[in-house]
Design a protein around this motif. Structure first.
Motif, PDB file in Angstrom:
ATOM      1  N   GLY A  44       0.699  -0.906  -0.179  1.00  0.00           N
ATOM      2  CA  GLY A  44      -0.331   0.090  -0.449  1.00  0.00           C
ATOM      3  C   GLY A  44       1.684   1.560   0.329  1.00  0.00           C
ATOM      4  O   GLY A  44       0.315   1.974  -0.312  1.00  0.00           O
ATOM      5  N   PHE A  45       2.011   1.192   0.132  1.00  0.00           N
ATOM      6  CA  PHE A  45       2.587   2.114   0.584  1.00  0.00           C
ATOM      7  C   PHE A  45       3.031   3.146  -0.434  1.00  0.00           C
ATOM      8  O   PHE A  45       3.511   4.073  -1.112  1.00  0.00           O
ATOM      9  CB  PHE A  45       3.956   1.612   1.399  1.00  0.00           C
ATOM     10  N   PHE A  46       2.869   1.860  -1.950  1.00  0.00           N
ATOM     11  CA  PHE A  46       3.774   2.181  -2.716  1.00  0.00           C
ATOM     12  C   PHE A  46       2.817   2.491  -3.513  1.00  0.00           C
ATOM     13  O   PHE A  46       3.114   3.788  -5.313  1.00  0.00           O
ATOM     14  CB  PHE A  46       4.860   1.211  -3.604  1.00  0.00           C
ATOM     15  N   SER A  47       1.737   3.268  -3.456  1.00  0.00           N
ATOM     16  CA  SER A  47       0.119   4.133  -4.098  1.00  0.00           C
ATOM     17  C   SER A  47       0.340   5.162  -3.050  1.00  0.00           C
ATOM     18  O   SER A  47      -0.422   6.278  -3.827  1.00  0.00           O
ATOM     19  CB  SER A  47      -1.114   3.331  -4.132  1.00  0.00           C
ATOM     20  N   ILE A  48       1.422   5.961  -2.488  1.00  0.00           N
ATOM     21  CA  ILE A  48       1.051   7.074  -2.215  1.00  0.00           C
ATOM     22  C   ILE A  48       2.359   7.179  -2.012  1.00  0.00           C
ATOM     23  O   ILE A  48       3.016   7.257  -2.508  1.00  0.00           O
ATOM     24  CB  ILE A  48       0.751   7.238  -0.355  1.00  0.00           C
ATOM     25  N   ASP A  49       2.392   9.122  -1.767  1.00  0.00           N
ATOM     26  CA  ASP A  49       3.623  10.062  -2.142  1.00  0.00           C
ATOM     27  C   ASP A  49       3.883  10.068  -0.912  1.00  0.00           C
ATOM     28  O   ASP A  49       3.672  10.557  -0.087  1.00  0.00           O
ATOM     29  CB  ASP A  49       3.190  11.542  -2.644  1.00  0.00           C
ATOM     30  N   LEU A  50       4.956   8.922  -0.415  1.00  0.00           N
ATOM     31  CA  LEU A  50       6.130   9.491   0.382  1.00  0.00           C
ATOM     32  C   LEU A  50       7.134  10.707   0.264  1.00  0.00           C
ATOM     33  O   LEU A  50       8.074  10.700   1.400  1.00  0.00           O
ATOM     34  CB  LEU A  50       6.716   8.655   0.041  1.00  0.00           C
ATOM     35  N   THR A  51       6.762  11.270  -0.381  1.00  0.00           N
ATOM     36  CA  THR A  51       8.003  12.691  -0.857  1.00  0.00           C
ATOM     37  C   THR A  51       7.928  13.437   0.624  1.00  0.00           C
ATOM     38  O   THR A  51       8.147  14.620   1.188  1.00  0.00           O
ATOM     39  CB  THR A  51       8.337  13.181  -1.843  1.00  0.00           C
ATOM     40  N   LYS A  52       6.316  13.497   1.488  1.00  0.00           N
ATOM     41  CA  LYS A  52       5.267  14.329   2.197  1.00  0.00           C
ATOM     42  C   LYS A  52       5.392  13.635   3.245  1.00  0.00           C
ATOM     43  O   LYS A  52       5.079  12.422   3.451  1.00  0.00           O
ATOM     44  CB  LYS A  52       4.231  14.790   1.946  1.00  0.00           C
ATOM     45  N   PRO A  53       5.464  14.037   5.089  1.00  0.00           N
ATOM     46  CA  PRO A  53       5.002  13.861   6.422  1.00  0.00           C
ATOM     47  C   PRO A  53       3.559  12.646   5.588  1.00  0.00           C
ATOM     48  O   PRO A  53       2.828  13.289   5.198  1.00  0.00           O
ATOM     49  CB  PRO A  53       4.881  14.417   6.774  1.00  0.00           C
ATOM     50  N   ILE A  54       3.216  11.822   5.792  1.00  0.00           N
ATOM     51  CA  ILE A  54       2.079  11.108   6.193  1.00  0.00           C
ATOM     52  C   ILE A  54       1.531  10.803   7.488  1.00  0.00           C
ATOM     53  O   ILE A  54       2.419  10.428   8.169  1.00  0.00           O
ATOM     54  CB  ILE A  54       1.750   9.297   5.401  1.00  0.00           C
ATOM     55  N   GLU A  55       0.261  10.447   7.442  1.00  0.00           N
ATOM     56  CA  GLU A  55      -0.168  10.314   9.114  1.00  0.00           C
ATOM     57  C   GLU A  55       0.065   8.851   9.491  1.00  0.00           C
ATOM     58  O   GLU A  55      -0.866   7.976   8.274  1.00  0.00           O
ATOM     59  CB  GLU A  55      -2.104  10.595   9.669  1.00  0.00           C
ATOM     60  N   LEU A  56      -0.064   8.390  10.449  1.00  0.00           N
ATOM     61  CA  LEU A  56      -0.685   7.176  11.369  1.00  0.00           C
ATOM     62  C   LEU A  56      -1.490   7.093  11.548  1.00  0.00           C
ATOM     63  O   LEU A  56      -0.842   7.809  13.006  1.00  0.00           O
ATOM     64  CB  LEU A  56       1.238   6.389  11.378  1.00  0.00           C
ATOM     65  N   ARG A  57      -1.734   6.419  11.829  1.00  0.00           N
ATOM     66  CA  ARG A  57      -3.393   5.915  13.003  1.00  0.00           C
ATOM     67  C   ARG A  57      -2.986   5.073  13.895  1.00  0.00           C
ATOM     68  O   ARG A  57      -2.783   4.118  13.091  1.00  0.00           O
ATOM     69  CB  ARG A  57      -4.416   6.454  12.972  1.00  0.00           C
ATOM     70  N   VAL A  58      -2.647   4.586  15.090  1.00  0.00           N
ATOM     71  CA  VAL A  58      -2.774   4.122  15.795  1.00  0.00           C
ATOM     72  C   VAL A  58      -4.333   3.119  16.906  1.00  0.00           C
ATOM     73  O   VAL A  58      -4.114   4.769  17.766  1.00  0.00           O
ATOM     74  CB  VAL A  58      -1.770   3.516  16.885  1.00  0.00           C
ATOM     75  N   HIS A  59      -4.829   2.268  17.100  1.00  0.00           N
ATOM     76  CA  HIS A  59      -5.290   2.238  17.143  1.00  0.00           C
ATOM     77  C   HIS A  59      -5.156   1.906  17.854  1.00  0.00           C
ATOM     78  O   HIS A  59      -5.806  -0.520  19.011  1.00  0.00           O
ATOM     79  CB  HIS A  59      -6.266   1.406  16.373  1.00  0.00           C
ATOM     80  N   ALA A  60      -5.437   2.461  19.221  1.00  0.00           N
ATOM     81  CA  ALA A  60      -5.022   1.419  20.896  1.00  0.00           C
ATOM     82  C   ALA A  60      -5.376   2.737  22.245  1.00  0.00           C
ATOM     83  O   ALA A  60      -5.090   3.577  21.869  1.00  0.00           O
ATOM     84  CB  ALA A  60      -3.344   1.306  20.924  1.00  0.00           C
ATOM     85  N   ALA A  61      -5.780   2.372  23.042  1.00  0.00           N
ATOM     86  CA  ALA A  61      -6.019   3.674  23.778  1.00  0.00           C
ATOM     87  C   ALA A  61      -5.118   4.201  24.809  1.00  0.00           C
ATOM     88  O   ALA A  61      -5.189   5.414  24.727  1.00  0.00           O
ATOM     89  CB  ALA A  61      -6.281   3.104  25.314  1.00  0.00           C
ATOM     90  N   THR A  62      -3.755   3.446  24.841  1.00  0.00           N
ATOM     91  CA  THR A  62      -2.359   4.191  25.132  1.00  0.00           C
ATOM     92  C   THR A  62      -1.529   4.316  24.111  1.00  0.00           C
ATOM     93  O   THR A  62      -1.003   2.609  24.045  1.00  0.00           O
ATOM     94  CB  THR A  62      -2.693   4.700  26.208  1.00  0.00           C
ATOM     95  N   PRO A  63      -0.162   4.328  23.510  1.00  0.00           N
ATOM     96  CA  PRO A  63       0.809   4.079  23.008  1.00  0.00           C
ATOM     97  C   PRO A  63       1.599   3.312  24.718  1.00  0.00           C
ATOM     98  O   PRO A  63       1.755   4.173  25.335  1.00  0.00           O
ATOM     99  CB  PRO A  63       1.908   4.606  23.224  1.00  0.00           C
ATOM    100  N   ASP A  64       1.952   2.180  24.517  1.00  0.00           N
ATOM    101  CA  ASP A  64       2.973   1.662  25.051  1.00  0.00           C
ATOM    102  C   ASP A  64       4.837   1.943  25.388  1.00  0.00           C
ATOM    103  O   ASP A  64       4.900   2.628  24.086  1.00  0.00           O
ATOM    104  CB  ASP A  64       3.556  -0.032  25.592  1.00  0.00           C
ATOM    105  N   ALA A  65       6.052   1.450  25.501  1.00  0.00           N
ATOM    106  CA  ALA A  65       6.988   2.528  25.790  1.00  0.00           C
ATOM    107  C   ALA A  65       7.872   2.170  24.303  1.00  0.00           C
ATOM    108  O   ALA A  65       8.200   2.373  24.024  1.00  0.00           O
ATOM    109  CB  ALA A  65       7.854   1.991  26.437  1.00  0.00           C
ATOM    110  N   ALA A  66       7.892   0.631  24.310  1.00  0.00           N
ATOM    111  CA  ALA A  66       7.786  -0.268  23.265  1.00  0.00           C
ATOM    112  C   ALA A  66       6.928   0.643  21.527  1.00  0.00           C
ATOM    113  O   ALA A  66       8.636   0.793  20.812  1.00  0.00           O
ATOM    114  CB  ALA A  66       7.511  -1.472  23.344  1.00  0.00           C
ATOM    115  N   LEU A  67       6.156   0.295  21.378  1.00  0.00           N
ATOM    116  CA  LEU A  67       5.895   1.369  20.579  1.00  0.00           C
ATOM    117  C   LEU A  67       6.347   2.713  20.158  1.00  0.00           C
ATOM    118  O   LEU A  67       6.757   3.016  19.226  1.00  0.00           O
ATOM    119  CB  LEU A  67       3.723   1.395  20.580  1.00  0.00           C
ATOM    120  N   ALA A  68       6.406   3.830  21.383  1.00  0.00           N
ATOM    121  CA  ALA A  68       7.231   5.367  21.420  1.00  0.00           C
ATOM    122  C   ALA A  68       8.206   5.119  20.750  1.00  0.00           C
ATOM    123  O   ALA A  68       8.363   5.357  19.971  1.00  0.00           O
ATOM    124  CB  ALA A  68       6.797   5.795  22.634  1.00  0.00           C
ATOM    125  N   SER A  69       9.068   4.044  21.492  1.00  0.00           N
ATOM    126  CA  SER A  69      10.812   4.008  20.673  1.00  0.00           C
ATOM    127  C   SER A  69      10.817   3.434  19.431  1.00  0.00           C
ATOM    128  O   SER A  69      11.221   4.133  18.550  1.00  0.00           O
ATOM    129  CB  SER A  69      11.671   2.741  21.500  1.00  0.00           C
TER     130      SER A  69
END
Length: 82
Positions: A44-69
């Motif tokens: 899917g990544f190769f069908s979008i413009d990667l030269t600009k920042p993209i939004e990442l949505r994480v479907h979790a109530a709160t991120p844990d430390a491992a995800l943040a790192s």
């Protein structure tokens, strides 16, 4: 849901990112313009413009430390200079 702006401006970054987030049970989406894609699917990544920042949505109530790192190296910097 938690949202981040990330940069994935090379094939190697996309591959490393997908490999890293695939270890988590959360659902991840990439939003670029009118497209919303499964962030765990490299194709899917190769069908979008990667030269600009993209939004990442994480479907979790709160991120844990491992995800943040994992996400930290990919965070987009905001340039406030005008």
């Amino acid at each position: 849901m938690i949202s981040y702006m990330i940069n994935l401006d090379s094939v190697s970054k996309v591959q490393a990112f997908v490999d890293a987030i695939s270890e988590f049970d959360y659902s991840f989406e990439i939003v670029s313009g009118r497209y919303t894609l499964n962030a765990k699917s490299i194709m899917g990544f190769f069908s979008i413009d990667l030269t600009k920042p993209i939004e990442l949505r994480v479907h979790a109530a709160t991120p844990d430390a491992a995800l943040a790192s994992i996400i930290r190296p990919y965070l987009a910097t905001i340039d406030n200079a005008s």
